[in-house]
Design a protein around this motif. Structure first.
Motif, PDB file in Angstrom:
ATOM      1  N   PHE A  87       0.862  -1.178   0.000  1.00 50.74           N
ATOM      2  CA  PHE A  87       0.000   0.000   0.000  1.00 50.74           C
ATOM      3  C   PHE A  87       0.907   1.239   0.000  1.00 50.74           C
ATOM      4  N   GLN A  88       0.686   2.152  -0.895  1.00 51.84           N
ATOM      5  CA  GLN A  88       1.414   3.433  -1.014  1.00 51.84           C
ATOM      6  C   GLN A  88       2.850   3.278  -1.514  1.00 51.84           C
ATOM      7  N   PHE A  89       3.357   2.047  -1.605  1.00 53.73           N
ATOM      8  CA  PHE A  89       4.711   1.798  -2.129  1.00 53.73           C
ATOM      9  C   PHE A  89       4.624   0.590  -3.070  1.00 53.73           C
ATOM     10  N   ALA A  90       5.684   0.398  -3.824  1.00 57.23           N
ATOM     11  CA  ALA A  90       5.676  -0.769  -4.718  1.00 57.23           C
ATOM     12  C   ALA A  90       7.106  -1.075  -5.133  1.00 57.23           C
ATOM     13  N   HIS A  91       7.315  -2.269  -5.642  1.00 61.45           N
ATOM     14  CA  HIS A  91       8.647  -2.633  -6.128  1.00 61.45           C
ATOM     15  C   HIS A  91       8.579  -2.854  -7.640  1.00 61.45           C
ATOM     16  N   PRO A  92       9.710  -2.702  -8.319  1.00 63.15           N
ATOM     17  CA  PRO A  92       9.685  -2.670  -9.798  1.00 63.15           C
ATOM     18  C   PRO A  92       9.094  -3.918 -10.449  1.00 63.15           C
ATOM     19  N   LYS A  93       9.334  -5.099  -9.873  1.00 61.00           N
ATOM     20  CA  LYS A  93       8.876  -6.319 -10.559  1.00 61.00           C
ATOM     21  C   LYS A  93       7.343  -6.395 -10.610  1.00 61.00           C
ATOM     22  N   ALA A  94       6.667  -5.719  -9.677  1.00 62.77           N
ATOM     23  CA  ALA A  94       5.197  -5.739  -9.703  1.00 62.77           C
ATOM     24  C   ALA A  94       4.695  -5.090 -11.003  1.00 62.77           C
ATOM     25  N   PHE A  95       5.341  -3.984 -11.402  1.00 62.38           N
ATOM     26  CA  PHE A  95       4.919  -3.302 -12.633  1.00 62.38           C
ATOM     27  C   PHE A  95       5.270  -4.140 -13.856  1.00 62.38           C
ATOM     28  N   GLU A  96       6.462  -4.736 -13.802  1.00 63.84           N
ATOM     29  CA  GLU A  96       6.899  -5.566 -14.936  1.00 63.84           C
ATOM     30  C   GLU A  96       5.931  -6.729 -15.142  1.00 63.84           C
ATOM     31  N   LEU A  97       5.554  -7.362 -14.013  1.00 64.38           N
ATOM     32  CA  LEU A  97       4.660  -8.515 -14.120  1.00 64.38           C
ATOM     33  C   LEU A  97       3.271  -8.084 -14.593  1.00 64.38           C
ATOM     34  N   ALA A  98       2.761  -6.982 -14.071  1.00 64.06           N
ATOM     35  CA  ALA A  98       1.432  -6.517 -14.502  1.00 64.06           C
ATOM     36  C   ALA A  98       1.432  -6.276 -16.013  1.00 64.06           C
ATOM     37  N   SER A  99       2.506  -5.668 -16.528  1.00 64.40           N
ATOM     38  CA  SER A  99       2.576  -5.423 -17.986  1.00 64.40           C
ATOM     39  C   SER A  99       2.598  -6.734 -18.755  1.00 64.40           C
ATOM     40  N   ARG A 100       3.352  -7.696 -18.228  1.00 61.24           N
ATOM     41  CA  ARG A 100       3.439  -9.001 -18.920  1.00 61.24           C
ATOM     42  C   ARG A 100       2.075  -9.698 -18.947  1.00 61.24           C
ATOM     43  N   VAL A 101       1.380  -9.670 -17.809  1.00 63.46           N
ATOM     44  CA  VAL A 101       0.074 -10.339 -17.736  1.00 63.46           C
ATOM     45  C   VAL A 101      -0.924  -9.619 -18.649  1.00 63.46           C
ATOM     46  N   ALA A 102      -0.902  -8.283 -18.617  1.00 64.37           N
ATOM     47  CA  ALA A 102      -1.820  -7.516 -19.469  1.00 64.37           C
ATOM     48  C   ALA A 102      -1.557  -7.807 -20.943  1.00 64.37           C
ATOM     49  N   ALA A 103      -0.284  -7.970 -21.296  1.00 66.71           N
ATOM     50  CA  ALA A 103       0.051  -8.258 -22.699  1.00 66.71           C
ATOM     51  C   ALA A 103      -0.461  -9.635 -23.119  1.00 66.71           C
ATOM     52  N   LEU A 104      -0.509 -10.574 -22.174  1.00 67.65           N
ATOM     53  CA  LEU A 104      -1.012 -11.917 -22.492  1.00 67.65           C
ATOM     54  C   LEU A 104      -2.530 -11.948 -22.612  1.00 67.65           C
ATOM     55  N   ALA A 105      -3.196 -11.058 -21.856  1.00 65.96           N
ATOM     56  CA  ALA A 105      -4.660 -11.071 -21.829  1.00 65.96           C
ATOM     57  C   ALA A 105      -5.204 -10.419 -23.093  1.00 65.96           C
ATOM     58  N   PRO A 106      -6.359 -10.892 -23.553  1.00 61.04           N
ATOM     59  CA  PRO A 106      -6.872 -10.350 -24.819  1.00 61.04           C
ATOM     60  C   PRO A 106      -7.405  -8.926 -24.695  1.00 61.04           C
ATOM     61  N   GLY A 107      -7.477  -8.236 -25.833  1.00 63.52           N
ATOM     62  CA  GLY A 107      -8.181  -6.968 -25.997  1.00 63.52           C
ATOM     63  C   GLY A 107      -7.812  -5.909 -24.983  1.00 63.52           C
ATOM     64  N   ALA A 108      -8.843  -5.297 -24.412  1.00 67.19           N
ATOM     65  CA  ALA A 108      -8.653  -4.150 -23.520  1.00 67.19           C
ATOM     66  C   ALA A 108      -8.451  -4.566 -22.066  1.00 67.19           C
ATOM     67  N   LEU A 109      -8.212  -5.850 -21.816  1.00 69.72           N
ATOM     68  CA  LEU A 109      -7.940  -6.311 -20.443  1.00 69.72           C
ATOM     69  C   LEU A 109      -6.510  -5.909 -20.098  1.00 69.72           C
ATOM     70  N   ASP A 110      -6.350  -4.703 -19.589  1.00 66.16           N
ATOM     71  CA  ASP A 110      -5.031  -4.073 -19.503  1.00 66.16           C
ATOM     72  C   ASP A 110      -4.563  -3.725 -18.096  1.00 66.16           C
ATOM     73  N   TYR A 111      -5.393  -3.898 -17.081  1.00 64.83           N
ATOM     74  CA  TYR A 111      -5.010  -3.465 -15.732  1.00 64.83           C
ATOM     75  C   TYR A 111      -5.102  -4.651 -14.771  1.00 64.83           C
ATOM     76  N   VAL A 112      -4.066  -4.814 -13.953  1.00 66.19           N
ATOM     77  CA  VAL A 112      -3.947  -6.029 -13.139  1.00 66.19           C
ATOM     78  C   VAL A 112      -3.893  -5.664 -11.653  1.00 66.19           C
ATOM     79  N   PHE A 113      -4.748  -6.305 -10.862  1.00 62.35           N
ATOM     80  CA  PHE A 113      -4.760  -6.145  -9.406  1.00 62.35           C
ATOM     81  C   PHE A 113      -4.301  -7.477  -8.813  1.00 62.35           C
ATOM     82  N   PHE A 114      -3.265  -7.465  -7.978  1.00 70.46           N
ATOM     83  CA  PHE A 114      -2.714  -8.736  -7.495  1.00 70.46           C
ATOM     84  C   PHE A 114      -3.310  -9.164  -6.150  1.00 70.46           C
TER      85      PHE A 114
END
Ligand SMILES: Cc1ncc(COP(=O)(O)O)c(C=O)c1O
Length: 446
Positions: A87-114
């Motif tokens: 909460f209020q902080f984050a580490h770099p791999k979280a963003f990298e992974l969210a981008s990777r998952v969003a890229a795998l998901a079809p269409g406009a499914l672009d935002y990832v909540f872990f």
């Protein structure tokens, strides 16, 4: 350890204290099935006996067990960053992974909540759906629609929209304002189908009746598994998901696919949504994201849903929801290494190309004593056994125990159904072995 207690006091390591989940504890403790080690397609008992894994653990170790790159990534991450506040902080791999998952998901499914599990992913998805309507000024849309025989984990949201009786009946009133679609299975019309049954798309039309009963203005979302797994492998009939999508669009209902099992290659694609060409508004995942190595789950939403929350003062939290361990560094590192492995080894494509061989091998069990139906889709098979007249579930329970002790094969059972879902690295020879062992077990419990 309570103060004053000496480390020298021996604590017995017996089987008593551990209350096993979804397990008959007394039967287990009388005849335990212990697993001490794993590699590739195999588990090993404490004595070192290899047990072929016919179920990818619990449908999760899609890349196989203890894969070196995943182990190395977890080790390195543990040494570099154990934990960062989510909460209020984050580490770099979280963003990298969210981008990777969003890229795998079809269409406009672009935002990832872990999240940390499938159950948390489901409850998160349901809460996002409710809050989405709320922030758009349609707060009367509070009803959630699940499906009979659906499994969405064990949180109160998940068991409320879920449709497995024993997961619900002991736990009070559950969430209010939930309704259910009918299950999509009819043995008389669908028995021994390979892949999606031809018959049954019309089961989706029940959503029209539910809308007519409650009015669309009171309904937030519909949640289904594209292939119902835990209830015994029920693939969606051809055209069913497309019809659900069309009805949801007609009435402004959010469509949620629970892809906790079907995500990450189980049906031969990154997600079942891709296999079926149907884009949900919200999608859950877990299990295969780390190949089971570190707990992790998540929710992927379409851009308009994320955007709907990004209003109000910029210092203010937009969604009051999250977990201490959301995007845990070890899970992110494991997931990144797992996604690399899936890509480098082409494991989703491998599952797709093995599907016809797998389905043919499964159907060799047809005609064995007590086999009522066999269903397959992707690298998954459900085999219904006739129940013993006086003891529902006992035949399959015996089959599972015999498979482990006598055949050195791990299988999963639910009721009197055997479910098989091997890691995606399974070879044709191992597929043959799995079904030969299952055939012997079915004969033994006839
Ligand atoms: C479709 C589906 N949703 C949710 C879950 C719950 O996941 P977990 O056990 O990680 O909470 C499962 C678990 O099997 C599942 O199959």
């Amino acid at each position: 350890m309570p103060s004053g207690q000496s480390a020298a006091i021996a604590i017995p390591n017996d089987l008593e204290s551990f209350w096993l989940p979804f397990t008959p504890n007394r039967a287990f403790k009388a005849s335990p099935r212990l697993i001490a080690r794993a590699k590739g397609m195999n588990y090993y008992t404490p004595e070192g006996r290899a047990v072929l894994d016919g179920t990818a653990g619990l449908w999760c170790t899609n890349a196989g067990h203890n894969r070196d790159p995943i182990v190395a990534a977890i080790r390195a991450q543990a040494a570099e960053l154990d934990y960062a506040p989510a909460f209020q902080f984050a580490h770099p791999k979280a963003f990298e992974l969210a981008s990777r998952v969003a890229a795998l998901a079809p269409g406009a499914l672009d935002y990832v909540f872990f999240t940390n599990s499938g159950s948390e992913a489901v409850d998160t998805a349901l809460k996002i759906a409710l809050a989405y309507h709320n922030v758009r000024g349609e707060g009367a849309r509070t009803r959630l629609i699940g499906r009979e025989r659906g499994y969405h984990g064990v949180g109160f949201g998940g068991i409320s929209v879920g449709g497995i009786v024993n997961n619900r009946k002991f736990f009070g009133t559950l969430l209010a304002g939930v309704d259910h679609l009918p299950a999509t299975y009819d043995r008389e019309r669908q028995a021994f189908s390979k892949g999606e049954p031809e018959w049954g798309a019309h089961f989706a039309d029940a959503l029209e009746q539910i809308v007519a009963l409650h009015d669309a203005s009171t309904i937030a979302a519909v949640i289904v598994e594209p292939m119902a797994g835990s209830t015994g492998v029920l693939p969606a009939p051809k055209g069913y998901l497309q019809r659900l999508r069309a009805i949801c669009d007609k009435y402004g209902l959010l469509l949620i696919f629970d892809e906790v099992i079907t995500g990450f290659g189980r049906l031969g694609y990154a997600f079942a949504a891709e296999r079926y060409g149907v884009e949900p508004d919200i999608m859950t995942f877990a299990k295969g994201i780390t190949s089971g190595s570190v707990p992790m789950g998540g929710v992927i939403v379409r851009k308009p849903i994320y955007d709907a929350f990004m209003r109000g003062p910029e210092h203010a939290i937009e969604l009051f929801h999250g977990y201490t361990y959301s995007a845990h560094p070890l899970a992110c590192a494991a997931a990144l290494a797992t996604l690399d492995l899936y890509r480098e080894e082409g494991l989703f494509e491998r599952a797709r190309s093995l599907e016809p061989f797998w389905a043919d091998a499964a159907m060799t069990l047809r005609g064995l004593p007590g086999v009522l139906d066999i269903r397959t889709v992707g690298l998954t098979a459900g085999i219904d056994l006739a129940s013993r007249p006086d003891a529902f579930g006992r035949r399959a329970y015996e089959a599972m125990a015999r498979a482990f002790h006598d055949e050195s094969l791990l299988i999963r059972t639910t009721g009197d159904t055997i479910a098989l879902t091997p890691p995606l690295i399974v070879s044709e020879q191992e597929i043959g072995e799995i079904f030969e062992k299952v055939a012997r077990v079915i004969r033994a419990v006839a």
